[in-house]
Motif scaffolding. Structure first.
Motif, PDB file in Angstrom:
ATOM      1  N   ASN A  26      69.460  54.893  46.673  1.00 58.03           N
ATOM      2  CA  ASN A  26      70.468  55.688  47.608  1.00 58.03           C
ATOM      3  C   ASN A  26      69.712  55.313  48.919  1.00 58.03           C
ATOM      4  N   PRO A  27      70.175  54.776  50.027  1.00 60.39           N
ATOM      5  CA  PRO A  27      69.600  54.280  51.126  1.00 60.39           C
ATOM      6  C   PRO A  27      68.973  55.511  51.960  1.00 60.39           C
ATOM      7  N   VAL A  28      69.558  56.737  51.958  1.00 63.50           N
ATOM      8  CA  VAL A  28      69.022  57.996  52.614  1.00 63.50           C
ATOM      9  C   VAL A  28      67.780  58.356  52.074  1.00 63.50           C
ATOM     10  N   LEU A  29      67.669  58.724  50.719  1.00 73.35           N
ATOM     11  CA  LEU A  29      66.505  59.114  50.033  1.00 73.35           C
ATOM     12  C   LEU A  29      65.501  58.079  49.837  1.00 73.35           C
ATOM     13  N   THR A  30      65.882  56.578  49.685  1.00 75.67           N
ATOM     14  CA  THR A  30      64.714  55.592  49.934  1.00 75.67           C
ATOM     15  C   THR A  30      64.153  55.534  51.407  1.00 75.67           C
ATOM     16  N   SER A  31      65.095  55.876  52.527  1.00 72.16           N
ATOM     17  CA  SER A  31      64.504  55.636  53.782  1.00 72.16           C
ATOM     18  C   SER A  31      63.691  56.968  53.889  1.00 72.16           C
ATOM     19  N   PHE A  32      63.986  58.125  53.468  1.00 71.75           N
ATOM     20  CA  PHE A  32      62.936  59.316  53.624  1.00 71.75           C
ATOM     21  C   PHE A  32      61.850  59.185  52.749  1.00 71.75           C
ATOM     22  N   ALA A  33      61.666  58.504  51.735  1.00 75.28           N
ATOM     23  CA  ALA A  33      60.519  58.199  51.026  1.00 75.28           C
ATOM     24  C   ALA A  33      59.718  57.466  51.683  1.00 75.28           C
ATOM     25  N   LYS A  34      60.051  56.444  52.253  1.00 75.76           N
ATOM     26  CA  LYS A  34      59.528  55.305  53.099  1.00 75.76           C
ATOM     27  C   LYS A  34      58.808  55.999  54.192  1.00 75.76           C
ATOM     28  N   GLY A  35      59.655  56.864  54.928  1.00 72.75           N
ATOM     29  CA  GLY A  35      59.260  57.548  56.144  1.00 72.75           C
ATOM     30  C   GLY A  35      57.937  58.404  55.826  1.00 72.75           C
ATOM     31  N   TYR A  36      58.064  59.080  54.774  1.00 69.91           N
ATOM     32  CA  TYR A  36      56.949  60.138  54.154  1.00 69.91           C
ATOM     33  C   TYR A  36      55.695  59.396  53.788  1.00 69.91           C
ATOM     34  N   ILE A  37      55.918  58.170  53.197  1.00 69.98           N
ATOM     35  CA  ILE A  37      54.956  57.474  52.738  1.00 69.98           C
ATOM     36  C   ILE A  37      54.115  56.689  53.890  1.00 69.98           C
ATOM     37  N   PHE A  38      54.993  56.387  54.853  1.00 63.86           N
ATOM     38  CA  PHE A  38      54.468  55.927  56.194  1.00 63.86           C
ATOM     39  C   PHE A  38      53.552  56.729  56.779  1.00 63.86           C
ATOM     40  N   ILE A  39      53.987  58.022  57.053  1.00 61.96           N
ATOM     41  CA  ILE A  39      53.436  59.001  57.739  1.00 61.96           C
ATOM     42  C   ILE A  39      52.310  59.608  57.298  1.00 61.96           C
ATOM     43  N   PHE A  40      52.112  59.844  56.009  1.00 66.59           N
ATOM     44  CA  PHE A  40      50.905  60.302  55.459  1.00 66.59           C
ATOM     45  C   PHE A  40      49.965  59.310  54.990  1.00 66.59           C
ATOM     46  N   ARG A  41      50.428  58.080  54.872  1.00 67.23           N
ATOM     47  CA  ARG A  41      49.166  57.126  54.693  1.00 67.23           C
ATOM     48  C   ARG A  41      48.889  56.315  56.262  1.00 67.23           C
ATOM     49  N   GLY A  42      49.595  56.807  57.132  1.00 61.47           N
ATOM     50  CA  GLY A  42      49.166  56.028  58.299  1.00 61.47           C
ATOM     51  C   GLY A  42      48.539  56.996  59.339  1.00 61.47           C
ATOM     52  N   SER A  43      48.478  58.222  58.930  1.00 58.11           N
ATOM     53  CA  SER A  43      47.862  59.362  59.954  1.00 58.11           C
ATOM     54  C   SER A  43      46.637  59.766  59.347  1.00 58.11           C
ATOM     55  N   PRO A  44      45.593  60.221  59.951  1.00 61.00           N
ATOM     56  CA  PRO A  44      44.232  60.705  59.360  1.00 61.00           C
ATOM     57  C   PRO A  44      44.522  61.937  58.618  1.00 61.00           C
ATOM     58  N   LEU A  45      43.879  62.287  57.462  1.00 61.02           N
ATOM     59  CA  LEU A  45      43.962  63.358  56.893  1.00 61.02           C
ATOM     60  C   LEU A  45      43.540  64.552  57.612  1.00 61.02           C
ATOM     61  N   LEU A  46      42.315  64.489  58.581  1.00 64.90           N
ATOM     62  CA  LEU A  46      41.634  65.596  59.010  1.00 64.90           C
ATOM     63  C   LEU A  46      42.965  66.045  60.147  1.00 64.90           C
ATOM     64  N   ILE A  47      43.597  65.249  60.888  1.00 64.19           N
ATOM     65  CA  ILE A  47      44.714  65.655  61.745  1.00 64.19           C
ATOM     66  C   ILE A  47      45.870  66.084  60.823  1.00 64.19           C
ATOM     67  N   GLN A  48      45.862  65.770  59.828  1.00 68.81           N
ATOM     68  CA  GLN A  48      47.113  66.501  59.193  1.00 68.81           C
ATOM     69  C   GLN A  48      46.870  67.747  58.618  1.00 68.81           C
ATOM     70  N   MET A  49      45.626  67.907  58.437  1.00 72.73           N
ATOM     71  CA  MET A  49      44.868  69.297  57.745  1.00 72.73           C
ATOM     72  C   MET A  49      44.837  70.171  59.175  1.00 72.73           C
ATOM     73  N   PHE A  50      44.578  69.806  60.182  1.00 73.27           N
ATOM     74  CA  PHE A  50      44.538  70.613  61.581  1.00 73.27           C
ATOM     75  C   PHE A  50      46.048  71.027  61.788  1.00 73.27           C
ATOM     76  N   LEU A  51      47.047  69.960  61.602  1.00 74.09           N
ATOM     77  CA  LEU A  51      48.389  70.277  62.004  1.00 74.09           C
ATOM     78  C   LEU A  51      48.797  71.630  61.107  1.00 74.09           C
ATOM     79  N   VAL A  52      48.444  71.507  59.846  1.00 74.56           N
ATOM     80  CA  VAL A  52      48.893  72.441  58.778  1.00 74.56           C
ATOM     81  C   VAL A  52      48.416  73.881  59.134  1.00 74.56           C
ATOM     82  N   PHE A  53      47.060  73.820  59.322  1.00 72.46           N
ATOM     83  CA  PHE A  53      46.205  74.973  59.666  1.00 72.46           C
ATOM     84  C   PHE A  53      46.711  75.831  60.860  1.00 72.46           C
ATOM     85  N   TYR A  54      46.568  74.925  62.094  1.00 70.81           N
ATOM     86  CA  TYR A  54      46.988  75.684  63.299  1.00 70.81           C
ATOM     87  C   TYR A  54      48.218  75.436  63.830  1.00 70.81           C
TER      88      TYR A  54
END
Length: 234
Positions: free
Chosen positions: A46-74
């Motif tokens: 499905n193009p929509v689901l595939t695009s969402f999955a690709k975007g998710y993977i890109f965001i969480f593999r491409g940004s530092p975990l520390l920043i992700q944790m601060f964004l969630v916490f704060y």
């Protein structure tokens, strides 16, 4: 070095190991479940689901975990619909935020690892299963999932070790696991070398146990490959 101090420090840090293990276990469990959903979306066609999955993977593999944790916490508390929802009593807890951020991050890596395992399955094996009447969930359960997991296991074991080490970042959002307790001891004693040496020893032991467990699992899943040379000799 003061070995008496090292021994007492080890005892103190060992008391924080259960918190580290809970943080690690919950992150791996929920991250693994989310990774399966992402893999399904990534391979659904499905193009929509595939695009969402690709975007998710890109965001969480491409940004530092520390920043992700601060964004969630704060960051989550900045949204009114979250702050005044039934989720807020949970999301304001540091442990929940740490688990959530670690799970979201590892899901991106794990999804790609699992997808690589699926792609490594030979089409001939799938065709053979279909020729004897397997299809749908039975094909996935009996053929696709076991073979794909076996192919993905070496890379997945590395991701699990990295997640154990990543739990140290939870100390920055006031979760008192091994690294958090170590930093508190350093602020009290100013003995950085001994305290961090003890923390490193604990992480080394934990990762050694994990690697041995994963190696044993990989060994047990490869019995058919060990049996082949014996059959040839016979």
């Amino acid at each position: 070095m003061d070995f008496t101090f090292i021994a007492s420090t080890l005892v103190t840090l060992l008391k924080a190991v259960p918190t580290t293990l809970i943080l690690f276990s919950l992150s791996i469990f929920f991250g693994g479940l989310l990774a399966l959903v992402i893999v399904w979306m990534r391979t659904s066609g499905n193009p929509v689901l595939t695009s969402f999955a690709k975007g998710y993977i890109f965001i969480f593999r491409g940004s530092p975990l520390l920043i992700q944790m601060f964004l969630v916490f704060y960051g989550l508390g900045q949204f009114g619909f979250i702050r005044y929802s039934f989720l807020w009593p949970f999301l304001r807890e540091p442990m929940v935020c740490a688990v959530l951020s670690l799970a979201l991050c590892t899901a991106g890596y794990t999804a790609e690892i699992f997808r690589g395992g699926i792609r490594a399955v030979s089409p001939k094996e799938i065709e053979a299963a279909r020729s004897i009447g397997m299809s749908g969930f039975l094909l996935v359960r009996r053929i696709l999932a076991p073979i794909a997991f076996r192919h993905a296991l070496p890379a997945y074991s590395t991701e699990i070790v990295l997640m154990m080490k990543s739990t140290a970042l939870a100390s920055l959002v006031t979760v008192w696991e091994v690294t958090g307790v170590a930093q508190r001891l350093i602020s009290q004693t100013y003995r950085t070398m001994e305290v961090f040496l003890c923390a490193a020893i604990i992480y080394l032991v934990l990762n050694f146990i994990i690697l041995q467990g994963m190696a044993l699992l990989e060994y047990s899943l490869s019995r058919h490959r060990r049996a082949a040379p014996q059959a040839l000799k016979a």
